[in-house]
Scaffold this motif. Structure first.
Motif, PDB file in Angstrom:
ATOM      1  N   LYS A  26      73.999  53.037   3.647  1.00 10.79           N
ATOM      2  CA  LYS A  26      72.774  53.492   3.004  1.00 10.79           C
ATOM      3  C   LYS A  26      71.610  53.548   3.986  1.00 10.79           C
ATOM      4  O   LYS A  26      70.764  54.449   3.913  1.00 10.79           O
ATOM      5  N   LEU A  27      71.572  52.580   4.908  1.00 10.41           N
ATOM      6  CA  LEU A  27      70.513  52.584   5.923  1.00 10.41           C
ATOM      7  C   LEU A  27      70.635  53.820   6.811  1.00 10.41           C
ATOM      8  O   LEU A  27      69.632  54.473   7.139  1.00 10.41           O
ATOM      9  N   GLU A  28      71.884  54.158   7.171  1.00  6.92           N
ATOM     10  CA  GLU A  28      72.105  55.356   7.983  1.00  6.92           C
ATOM     11  C   GLU A  28      71.717  56.610   7.199  1.00  6.92           C
ATOM     12  O   GLU A  28      71.060  57.519   7.735  1.00  6.92           O
ATOM     13  N   ARG A  29      72.106  56.648   5.916  1.00 13.62           N
ATOM     14  CA  ARG A  29      71.747  57.797   5.083  1.00 13.62           C
ATOM     15  C   ARG A  29      70.230  57.883   4.899  1.00 13.62           C
ATOM     16  O   ARG A  29      69.658  58.977   4.875  1.00 13.62           O
ATOM     17  N   GLU A 312      68.326  67.698  -9.737  1.00 15.60           N
ATOM     18  CA  GLU A 312      69.393  67.166 -10.591  1.00 15.60           C
ATOM     19  C   GLU A 312      69.727  65.709 -10.286  1.00 15.60           C
ATOM     20  O   GLU A 312      70.547  65.111 -10.997  1.00 15.60           O
ATOM     21  N   ALA A 313      69.116  65.123  -9.234  1.00 19.93           N
ATOM     22  CA  ALA A 313      69.436  63.738  -8.866  1.00 19.93           C
ATOM     23  C   ALA A 313      68.993  62.788  -9.967  1.00 19.93           C
ATOM     24  O   ALA A 313      67.857  62.850 -10.456  1.00 19.93           O
ATOM     25  N   THR A 314      69.870  61.889 -10.368  1.00 15.94           N
ATOM     26  CA  THR A 314      69.569  60.931 -11.447  1.00 15.94           C
ATOM     27  C   THR A 314      69.440  59.511 -10.922  1.00 15.94           C
ATOM     28  O   THR A 314      68.587  58.756 -11.358  1.00 15.94           O
ATOM     29  N   GLY A 315      70.286  59.122  -9.995  1.00 18.61           N
ATOM     30  CA  GLY A 315      70.231  57.766  -9.457  1.00 18.61           C
ATOM     31  C   GLY A 315      69.499  57.748  -8.118  1.00 18.61           C
ATOM     32  O   GLY A 315      68.533  58.475  -7.886  1.00 18.61           O
ATOM     33  N   SER A 316      69.960  56.876  -7.233  1.00 19.52           N
ATOM     34  CA  SER A 316      69.366  56.770  -5.902  1.00 19.52           C
ATOM     35  C   SER A 316      69.766  57.980  -5.053  1.00 19.52           C
ATOM     36  O   SER A 316      70.918  58.425  -5.073  1.00 19.52           O
ATOM     37  N   LEU A 317      68.787  58.505  -4.314  1.00 22.57           N
ATOM     38  CA  LEU A 317      69.078  59.634  -3.435  1.00 22.57           C
ATOM     39  C   LEU A 317      70.044  59.249  -2.322  1.00 22.57           C
ATOM     40  O   LEU A 317      70.761  60.095  -1.779  1.00 22.57           O
ATOM     41  N   LEU A 318      70.077  57.941  -2.006  1.00 22.49           N
ATOM     42  CA  LEU A 318      70.945  57.481  -0.922  1.00 22.49           C
ATOM     43  C   LEU A 318      72.419  57.567  -1.308  1.00 22.49           C
ATOM     44  O   LEU A 318      73.280  57.558  -0.425  1.00 22.49           O
TER      45      LEU A 318
END
Length: 445
Positions: A26-29, A312-318
């Protein structure tokens, strides 16, 4: 007891290890997401700024483009420039209507990739011919092209040849039957070699007199109703260099002047000389036009995809791997397009420099054809000349002074594979002499 605690600690350790790996991913993303969105932000801000500036000029630019499209077809380059820059833009400024300070019709309404295709299909690459191409393809009325040198004829044949182009002439006995079938099946039609008066049976086609009956589009030609296909296109050409069309014909068609005069001939010869002597510049320019157009198209697709995924994103973008990958692709593509645009600007500067160095010979070729071989030593003339055409064909009126007839003389440019035909006055064409006993403009042989 100890065994159970040991197993719990091992399970806890494995869970922490997995969480650690997930956090690293997630940090990389997050880094990629911030980097990608930062690049998109800078590019989008620049795009919005440019669009905001263009939006402020949109009303005046659309007014100029619509007026140009409607009225400038019959005029030559110098008249077009004078009317737009000296009259229209000044009047618009007086009325305080915002418009671009350096408005150009061809850049406002043209697509560089489309213009390049036109050039490959035979349309000359000068601005005058590009403007004519836009008028022909984007006008609401069918185009009537004044085409004594057959440049428009060649271009239309190449452009529409793959679409089933039908070529007709008013002298053909079955031209109406061919026209009816083309209207029904949506094939383009080229009516060539018309004179100053058009057949009245063409009025429904010129007026686009289409009626909707029971969900079908019908056009009445003579006493017959033909189903109208919206893919149908109609082109008209005339070889007359100075025709006099009635106001009714002018209102039904868009008259476009493809006749090559000295200024247009100079631009075309200049392009031919540069293309022959510096072919690598033209090849590089063509390649850049294709690559830039493809890159911009891909950028537009990526932008739409990014906006869709963000919406359309619902949760975390990561957690959205597709969004991160799309942002990275968009960033790489944007960098490539930017580099290509910079290279394109450098190439344009080099082409302009090459054209400037050859400006004087082109002016001499366009302005004084009878001294071409003397002024430009590497230009070879073919001693093949045709006699001039009759004055009436060139638009002369009975009882009035006929216009100067034209003769055709062919010249060969360096490295050219075929002679370049030029329309010249008989008094400047070295291979032609008037008939003995002629007291004014000679008749055609």
């Amino acid at each position: 007891m100890l065994k159970k605690q040991y197993d719990e600690k091992l399970a806890q350790k494995e869970e922490l290890r997995k969480k650690s790996e997930e956090m690293e991913v997630k940090l990389e993303r997050a880094g990629m997401l911030v980097s990608g969105l930062a690049g998109e932000k800078a590019r989008w801000e620049e795009t919005v700024k440019g669009l905001a500036g263009d939006l402020g000029y949109l009303v005046g630019d659309c007014l100029l483009a619509a007026a140009f499209l409607s009225y400038m077809g019959p005029f030559l380059t110098n008249y077009r420039d004078e009317i737009v820059n000296q009259i229209w833009i000044r009047k618009i400024s007086e009325l305080q209507v915002p418009c671009s300070p350096h408005f150009t019709f061809d850049k406002f309404l043209s697509n560089p990739t489309k213009v390049r295709d036109w050039n490959i299909q035979g349309l000359p690459s000068d601005a005058f011919s590009t403007e004519n191409g836009i008028i022909v393809t984007r006008g609401n009325r069918w185009a009537l092209m004044i085409d004594p040198q057959a440049q428009a004829l060649k271009w239309i044949k190449n452009m529409e040849g793959s679409q089933g182009l039908q070529i007709i002439d008013l002298q053909m006995s079955d031209y109406l039957r061919v026209l009816e079938k083309a209207i029904q099946f949506g094939h383009p039609v080229l009516l060539q070699n018309v004179q100053e008066y058009l057949d009245p049976t063409l009025n429904p086609v010129l007026n686009k007199s289409v009626a909707r009956t029971g969900g079908r589009l019908l056009m009445r030609i003579g006493d017959k109703e033909v189903e109208y296909n919206t893919s149908f296109r109609f082109y008209i050409t005339t070889k007359l260099s100075n025709p006099h069309y009635s106001p009714e014909t002018s209102a039904k068609t868009t008259i476009v002047n493809f006749a090559v005069k000295e200024q247009g001939l100079e631009a075309q010869l200049l392009g031919i000389v540069v293309r022959k002597e510096r072919p690598e510049l033209e090849e590089q320019k063509d390649s850049l036009v294709i690559n830039i157009a493809a890159g911009k198209r891909k950028l537009k697709e990526l932008e739409d995809e990014i906006l869709r995924l963000l919406n359309e994103a619902t949760g975390s973008l990561l957690d959205d791997v597709q969004l991160v990958n799309t942002l990275q692709t968009s960033k790489i593509t944007a960098t490539e397009v930017t580099e290509q645009l910079e290279t394109s600007e450098t190439t344009e500067i080099n082409i302009d420099l090459a054209r400037e160095h050859r400006q004087e010979p082109s002016q001499q070729q366009a302005g004084g054809p009878h001294r071409l071989p003397e002024r430009v030593p590497h230009l070879r003339r073919l001693q093949v000349c045709t006699p001039p055409r009759a004055p009436r064909e060139l638009g002369g009126r009975p009882g009035g002074s006929p216009p100067t007839p034209l003769a055709t003389c062919a010249f060969v440019l360096p490295h050219a594979t075929a002679p370049v035909p030029l329309l010249l006055s008989p008094y400047t064409c070295p291979g032609w002499r008037p008939r003995s006993g002629s007291n004014h403009h000679p008749r055609a042989d």
